[in-house]
Design a protein around this motif. Sequence first.
Motif, PDB file in Angstrom:
ATOM      1  N   LEU A  13      -2.393 -10.288  -2.692  1.00 20.66           N
ATOM      2  CA  LEU A  13      -1.561  -9.219  -2.145  1.00 20.66           C
ATOM      3  C   LEU A  13      -2.312  -7.892  -2.080  1.00 20.66           C
ATOM      4  N   PHE A  14      -3.068  -7.582  -3.101  1.00 20.37           N
ATOM      5  CA  PHE A  14      -3.750  -6.289  -3.162  1.00 20.37           C
ATOM      6  C   PHE A  14      -4.850  -6.191  -2.102  1.00 20.37           C
ATOM      7  N   THR A  15      -5.551  -7.272  -1.887  1.00 19.35           N
ATOM      8  CA  THR A  15      -6.566  -7.296  -0.838  1.00 19.35           C
ATOM      9  C   THR A  15      -5.911  -7.159   0.533  1.00 19.35           C
ATOM     10  N   LEU A  16      -4.821  -7.903   0.741  1.00 14.93           N
ATOM     11  CA  LEU A  16      -4.116  -7.839   2.025  1.00 14.93           C
ATOM     12  C   LEU A  16      -3.558  -6.445   2.287  1.00 14.93           C
ATOM     13  N   LEU A  17      -2.998  -5.822   1.273  1.00 20.82           N
ATOM     14  CA  LEU A  17      -2.472  -4.461   1.446  1.00 20.82           C
ATOM     15  C   LEU A  17      -3.585  -3.480   1.794  1.00 20.82           C
ATOM     16  N   SER A  18      -4.736  -3.632   1.173  1.00 19.76           N
ATOM     17  CA  SER A  18      -5.877  -2.777   1.487  1.00 19.76           C
ATOM     18  C   SER A  18      -6.313  -2.963   2.940  1.00 19.76           C
ATOM     19  N   ILE A  19      -6.373  -4.207   3.376  1.00 18.63           N
ATOM     20  CA  ILE A  19      -6.778  -4.498   4.755  1.00 18.63           C
ATOM     21  C   ILE A  19      -5.764  -3.933   5.740  1.00 18.63           C
ATOM     22  N   GLY A  21      -3.725  -1.489   5.276  1.00 21.26           N
ATOM     23  CA  GLY A  21      -3.830  -0.032   5.255  1.00 21.26           C
ATOM     24  C   GLY A  21      -4.973   0.481   6.106  1.00 21.26           C
ATOM     25  N   LYS A  22      -6.106  -0.192   6.064  1.00 22.13           N
ATOM     26  CA  LYS A  22      -7.271   0.218   6.850  1.00 22.13           C
ATOM     27  C   LYS A  22      -7.072  -0.033   8.340  1.00 22.13           C
ATOM     28  N   MET A  23      -6.226  -1.001   8.669  1.00 22.07           N
ATOM     29  CA  MET A  23      -5.995  -1.323  10.076  1.00 22.07           C
ATOM     30  C   MET A  23      -5.070  -0.312  10.746  1.00 22.07           C
ATOM     31  N   ASP A  24      -4.332   0.449   9.945  1.00 19.19           N
ATOM     32  CA  ASP A  24      -3.421   1.455  10.479  1.00 19.19           C
ATOM     33  C   ASP A  24      -2.466   0.825  11.498  1.00 19.19           C
ATOM     34  N   ILE A  25      -1.753  -0.208  11.058  1.00 21.72           N
ATOM     35  CA  ILE A  25      -0.880  -0.935  11.985  1.00 21.72           C
ATOM     36  C   ILE A  25       0.599  -0.671  11.764  1.00 21.72           C
ATOM     37  N   LYS A  26       0.941   0.283  10.904  1.00 14.38           N
ATOM     38  CA  LYS A  26       2.347   0.489  10.587  1.00 14.38           C
ATOM     39  C   LYS A  26       3.180   0.727  11.840  1.00 14.38           C
ATOM     40  N   ASP A  27       2.739   1.625  12.716  1.00 16.92           N
ATOM     41  CA  ASP A  27       3.527   1.934  13.911  1.00 16.92           C
ATOM     42  C   ASP A  27       3.685   0.715  14.815  1.00 16.92           C
ATOM     43  N   GLU A  28       2.605  -0.033  14.999  1.00 12.09           N
ATOM     44  CA  GLU A  28       2.679  -1.232  15.835  1.00 12.09           C
ATOM     45  C   GLU A  28       3.564  -2.284  15.185  1.00 12.09           C
ATOM     46  N   PHE A  29       3.460  -2.402  13.887  1.00  7.43           N
ATOM     47  CA  PHE A  29       4.248  -3.375  13.146  1.00  7.43           C
ATOM     48  C   PHE A  29       5.736  -3.064  13.283  1.00  7.43           C
ATOM     49  N   VAL A  30       6.095  -1.805  13.104  1.00  3.29           N
ATOM     50  CA  VAL A  30       7.494  -1.390  13.242  1.00  3.29           C
ATOM     51  C   VAL A  30       7.975  -1.656  14.667  1.00  3.29           C
ATOM     52  N   LYS A  31       7.137  -1.335  15.651  1.00  3.08           N
ATOM     53  CA  LYS A  31       7.498  -1.552  17.052  1.00  3.08           C
ATOM     54  C   LYS A  31       7.766  -3.024  17.349  1.00  3.08           C
ATOM     55  N   ILE A  32       6.911  -3.894  16.817  1.00  2.27           N
ATOM     56  CA  ILE A  32       7.085  -5.335  17.028  1.00  2.27           C
ATOM     57  C   ILE A  32       8.431  -5.791  16.478  1.00  2.27           C
ATOM     58  N   SER A  74       0.143 -10.106  18.371  1.00  8.91           N
ATOM     59  CA  SER A  74      -0.063  -8.652  18.426  1.00  8.91           C
ATOM     60  C   SER A  74      -0.829  -8.167  17.203  1.00  8.91           C
ATOM     61  N   LEU A  75      -0.479  -8.691  16.047  1.00 10.56           N
ATOM     62  CA  LEU A  75      -1.165  -8.294  14.822  1.00 10.56           C
ATOM     63  C   LEU A  75      -2.609  -8.782  14.810  1.00 10.56           C
ATOM     64  N   LEU A  76      -2.842  -9.987  15.309  1.00 12.99           N
ATOM     65  CA  LEU A  76      -4.203 -10.500  15.406  1.00 12.99           C
ATOM     66  C   LEU A  76      -5.037  -9.626  16.331  1.00 12.99           C
ATOM     67  N   GLN A  77      -4.449  -9.231  17.457  1.00 10.98           N
ATOM     68  CA  GLN A  77      -5.161  -8.368  18.403  1.00 10.98           C
ATOM     69  C   GLN A  77      -5.527  -7.039  17.731  1.00 10.98           C
ATOM     70  N   LYS A  78      -4.592  -6.469  17.003  1.00 15.23           N
ATOM     71  CA  LYS A  78      -4.853  -5.202  16.310  1.00 15.23           C
ATOM     72  C   LYS A  78      -5.952  -5.382  15.261  1.00 15.23           C
ATOM     73  N   ALA A  79      -5.925  -6.511  14.574  1.00 10.30           N
ATOM     74  CA  ALA A  79      -6.960  -6.779  13.567  1.00 10.30           C
ATOM     75  C   ALA A  79      -8.330  -6.876  14.224  1.00 10.30           C
ATOM     76  N   LEU A  80      -8.398  -7.544  15.363  1.00 14.91           N
ATOM     77  CA  LEU A  80      -9.683  -7.686  16.054  1.00 14.91           C
ATOM     78  C   LEU A  80     -10.179  -6.343  16.577  1.00 14.91           C
ATOM     79  N   LEU A  81      -9.272  -5.488  17.027  1.00 15.38           N
ATOM     80  CA  LEU A  81      -9.666  -4.167  17.512  1.00 15.38           C
ATOM     81  C   LEU A  81     -10.168  -3.271  16.373  1.00 15.38           C
ATOM     82  N   ASN A  82      -9.697  -3.536  15.172  1.00 13.76           N
ATOM     83  CA  ASN A  82     -10.095  -2.742  14.004  1.00 13.76           C
ATOM     84  C   ASN A  82     -11.088  -3.486  13.116  1.00 13.76           C
ATOM     85  N   ALA A  83     -11.763  -4.462  13.679  1.00 17.55           N
ATOM     86  CA  ALA A  83     -12.650  -5.316  12.898  1.00 17.55           C
ATOM     87  C   ALA A  83     -13.706  -4.526  12.131  1.00 17.55           C
TER      88      ALA A  83
END
Length: 137
Positions: A13-19, A21-32, A74-83
């Motif tokens: 969980l801690f590693t995933l939360l760090s990742i 956080g670095k991806m800055d996907i909160k807004d996209e996540f909420v939108k989805i 959508s989340l995978l795409q965001k992850a790849l853009l923030n790789a």
Amino acid sequence: MTLEMRELKGDDLFTLLSIVGKMDIKDEFVKIFEQNVDSEKVVPMDHKKKEPTKAELAKQEAEVQKRGMEAMASLLQKALLNAGKIKGDMNALFADLTSKPKKDIEALGLKDYTSLIINFFKKPELADFFSSIASLL
């Protein structure tokens, strides 16, 4: 070469939360999730009315799965853009999940590395993780 990944566990969980956080996907996540909630295709069940038919239940289940796949895509795409932001963390996570040294993960060929990413995003526990985060937003 196909690398087997262990199941995600609580300590991940801690590693995933760090990742995340670095991806800055909160807004996209909420939108989805807002799009999923606002979808006219999903009609809440009113149990005071007649029970849904098997066909209606199957249609609703198919729609839920489709929306879930759209959200994960959508989340995978965001992850790849923030790789670049998450590369080190992802390699460390993949190393931990596969019980391989990080340098072996970094040295994987493109096909094997891409397969590893795709298999990671298909993990059912990851869907549970994102559902948990969604409930906090």
